[in-house]
Design a protein around this motif. Structure first.
Motif, short mmCIF file in Angstrom:
data_model
loop_
_atom_site.label_atom_id
_atom_site.label_comp_id
_atom_site.label_asym_id
_atom_site.label_seq_id
_atom_site.Cartn_x
_atom_site.Cartn_y
_atom_site.Cartn_z
N SER A 1 15.09 0.90 2.05
CA SER A 1 15.49 1.77 3.15
C SER A 1 14.27 2.43 3.77
CB SER A 1 16.48 2.84 2.65
OG SER A 1 17.65 2.24 2.12
N ALA A 2 13.31 2.83 2.93
CA ALA A 2 12.07 3.40 3.43
C ALA A 2 11.25 2.35 4.17
CB ALA A 2 11.26 3.99 2.28
N LEU A 3 11.32 1.11 3.70
CA LEU A 3 10.55 0.03 4.33
C LEU A 3 10.84 -0.10 5.80
CD1 LEU A 3 10.04 -3.51 2.84
CD2 LEU A 3 10.88 -3.29 5.17
N ILE A 4 12.11 0.08 6.21
CA ILE A 4 12.47 -0.12 7.60
C ILE A 4 12.34 1.15 8.43
CG2 ILE A 4 13.94 -2.10 7.17
CD1 ILE A 4 16.33 -0.34 7.17
N LEU A 5 11.88 2.24 7.81
CA LEU A 5 11.58 3.47 8.55
C LEU A 5 10.08 3.54 8.79
CD1 LEU A 5 13.82 6.24 6.95
CD2 LEU A 5 13.98 5.31 9.26
N PRO A 6 9.63 3.51 10.03
CA PRO A 6 8.19 3.63 10.28
C PRO A 6 7.64 4.92 9.68
CG PRO A 6 9.34 2.97 12.27
CD PRO A 6 10.39 3.34 11.27
N SER B 1 23.27 -1.33 3.23
CA SER B 1 23.84 0.00 3.39
C SER B 1 23.20 0.77 4.54
CB SER B 1 23.67 0.80 2.09
OG SER B 1 24.28 0.14 1.00
N PHE B 2 21.91 0.52 4.80
CA PHE B 2 21.17 1.36 5.73
C PHE B 2 20.94 0.74 7.09
CE2 PHE B 2 17.14 3.28 7.27
CZ PHE B 2 17.56 4.60 7.33
N VAL B 3 20.78 -0.57 7.14
CA VAL B 3 20.36 -1.18 8.39
C VAL B 3 21.44 -1.08 9.47
CG1 VAL B 3 21.16 -3.54 7.94
CG2 VAL B 3 19.11 -3.15 9.34
N LYS B 4 22.72 -1.16 9.10
CA LYS B 4 23.78 -1.04 10.09
C LYS B 4 23.80 0.35 10.71
CE LYS B 4 26.47 -3.53 11.19
NZ LYS B 4 26.44 -4.48 12.34
N VAL C 1 0.85 -1.20 0.00
CA VAL C 1 0.00 0.00 0.00
C VAL C 1 0.88 1.24 0.00
CG1 VAL C 1 -1.80 1.27 1.22
CG2 VAL C 1 -1.76 -1.23 1.30
N PRO C 2 0.81 2.09 -1.03
CA PRO C 2 1.59 3.32 -1.02
C PRO C 2 1.21 4.22 0.15
CG PRO C 2 0.74 2.87 -3.22
CD PRO C 2 0.06 1.92 -2.29
N GLY C 3 2.20 4.60 0.95
CA GLY C 3 1.96 5.49 2.09
C GLY C 3 1.99 4.79 3.42
N VAL C 4 1.99 3.47 3.46
CA VAL C 4 2.00 2.74 4.73
C VAL C 4 3.27 1.91 4.81
CG1 VAL C 4 0.72 1.22 6.26
CG2 VAL C 4 -0.51 2.59 4.58
N SER C 5 3.94 1.97 5.95
CA SER C 5 5.24 1.30 6.11
C SER C 5 5.10 0.04 6.95
CB SER C 5 6.23 2.25 6.79
OG SER C 5 7.39 1.57 7.17
N GLY C 6 5.80 -1.01 6.52
CA GLY C 6 5.87 -2.20 7.34
C GLY C 6 6.54 -1.93 8.67
N GLY C 7 7.44 -0.94 8.70
CA GLY C 7 8.07 -0.56 9.96
C GLY C 7 7.07 -0.07 10.99
N THR C 8 5.98 0.56 10.52
CA THR C 8 4.93 1.00 11.44
C THR C 8 4.30 -0.19 12.14
OG1 THR C 8 4.45 2.91 10.03
CG2 THR C 8 2.75 2.25 11.60
N ILE D 1 15.66 -4.77 13.63
CA ILE D 1 16.78 -3.95 13.18
C ILE D 1 18.09 -4.51 13.71
CG2 ILE D 1 17.86 -1.68 13.30
CD1 ILE D 1 15.45 -1.86 11.43
N THR D 2 18.15 -4.84 15.00
CA THR D 2 19.39 -5.38 15.57
C THR D 2 19.70 -6.75 14.98
OG1 THR D 2 18.14 -6.23 17.48
CG2 THR D 2 19.17 -4.07 17.71
N SER D 3 18.68 -7.57 14.76
CA SER D 3 18.91 -8.89 14.17
C SER D 3 19.45 -8.76 12.75
CB SER D 3 17.62 -9.71 14.16
OG SER D 3 17.21 -10.03 15.47
N ALA D 4 18.88 -7.85 11.98
CA ALA D 4 19.36 -7.63 10.61
C ALA D 4 20.80 -7.15 10.62
CB ALA D 4 18.47 -6.62 9.90
N GLY D 5 21.13 -6.28 11.58
CA GLY D 5 22.51 -5.80 11.70
C GLY D 5 23.48 -6.92 12.00
N HIS D 6 23.13 -7.79 12.94
CA HIS D 6 24.02 -8.90 13.27
C HIS D 6 24.11 -9.91 12.13
CE1 HIS D 6 24.71 -7.55 17.29
NE2 HIS D 6 23.44 -7.65 17.65
N LEU D 7 23.01 -10.11 11.41
CA LEU D 7 23.03 -11.02 10.27
C LEU D 7 23.98 -10.50 9.19
CD1 LEU D 7 21.97 -13.46 8.70
CD2 LEU D 7 20.05 -12.04 7.94
#
Length: 297
Positions: A173-178, A220-223, A7-14, A26-32
């Motif tokens: 990168s937008a996906l992980i920003l609420p 590039s962004f999650v760390k 859906v345009p305008g709604v983030s999975g991060g929310t 976020i921390t799990s993705a960073g460690h992975l």
């Protein structure tokens, strides 16, 4: 998360914030990512896999694996349904998600209130449960920046392979920003419909380049996001709150094809009812979370 990412305008991060798994993801993705990088560097040099394994053990696999399975299933099963709802009922769909995101702003706002500030001295390490004037100023700046980003009219670029990868890197990168939607970014590039069609039609060539770009953007962004959450948690949550508020502009139900805002002129009752439904759904989730954990999020 998989459903709302279509859906345009709604983030999975929310959604991740509302259900309380955002920072874990976020921390799990960073460690992975750290584990993969260390394996790539250490194994060819004969250093073994100890450092990589140590990072991988810090990933919350019991959260990450079921979530990824659920997201993938929702993307495949719900993409066509959501595509029809958004296209056929634009005012009603935006109203529903406006209410959902509006209620969700409470989550990072309250988390920021409880987070300790970055200490300026040994006496400045406690959270007092309130936002300071500086917090409101930073949040307002983030909201203004997000408002401007989501005001950019949709584009129409050629879906070449480099452009697909570039758009995917920005979108993930937008996906992980609420608050900031990956689908909305794709719509800005003019690749939303092409991506949704590729998903529905199982266009593996398109999806392969999209996945490659998304991987680059994620790495590039999650760390960076992991680091700021660990070292500057309060200001990061303040910024995320502002971003969510600013991105509500993208979900105003009445706007034209160039994203110019308009006054309510039709379907007011339906839009109000659906916004209230979305708002109530988030409150219900928060109430359940409070009952289960014994505290507000």
């Amino acid at each position: 998360m998989g459903t709302v990412e279509t859906v345009p305008g709604v983030s999975g991060g929310t959604v991740a914030l509302v259900v309380g798994v955002y920072e874990t993801l976020i921390t799990s993705a960073g460690h992975l990512l750290s584990g993969v990088r260390r394996a790539v560097v250490d194994v060819p040099r004969g250093r073994g896999t100890e450092r990589a394994a140590a990072e991988l053990r810090r990933v919350h696999w019991r959260v990450v694996v079921p979530l990824l399975i659920g997201m993938a299933a929702a993307l495949v099963l719900m993409a066509r349904l959501i595509e029809g709802f958004v296209e056929d009922q634009p005012i009603q769909s935006r109203a529903l998600f406006f209410g959902l995101v509006l209620a969700s702003v409470w989550v990072p706002f309250s988390l920021a209130s409880r987070a300790t500030r970055t200490p300026r001295s040994d006496d400045d390490i406690r959270a007092d449960g309130r936002w300071s004037g500086r917090d409101y100023l930073v949040g307002a700046g983030a909201a203004a920046a997000a408002f401007l980003v989501v005001s950019i009219p949709p584009g129409n670029v050629d879906p070449s392979k480099p452009m697909i990868m570039f758009a995917a890197a920005i979108a993930v990168s937008a996906l992980i920003l609420p608050g900031l939607s990956g689908s909305f970014i794709l719509l800005t590039f003019g690749l939303y419909e092409a991506t949704l069609s590729a998903l529905n039609d199982r266009d593996l060539g398109f999806l392969a380049f999209f996945a490659a770009g998304a991987t680059i953007g994620l790495a590039s962004f999650v760390k960076l996001l992991q680091w700021v959450l660990e070292h500057h948690r309060r200001v990061t949550l303040v910024v995320l709150t502002g971003v969510m508020v600013g991105c509500l502009r993208a979900l105003w139900p009445w706007q034209d094809d160039d994203r110019a805002l308009q006054a309510p002129d039709e379907h007011i009752a339906a839009a109000a009812g659906l916004a209230a439904l979305g708002f109530a759904a988030v409150l219900a989730v928060l109430a359940v979370e409070r009952r289960v954990t014994g505290r507000l999020p």
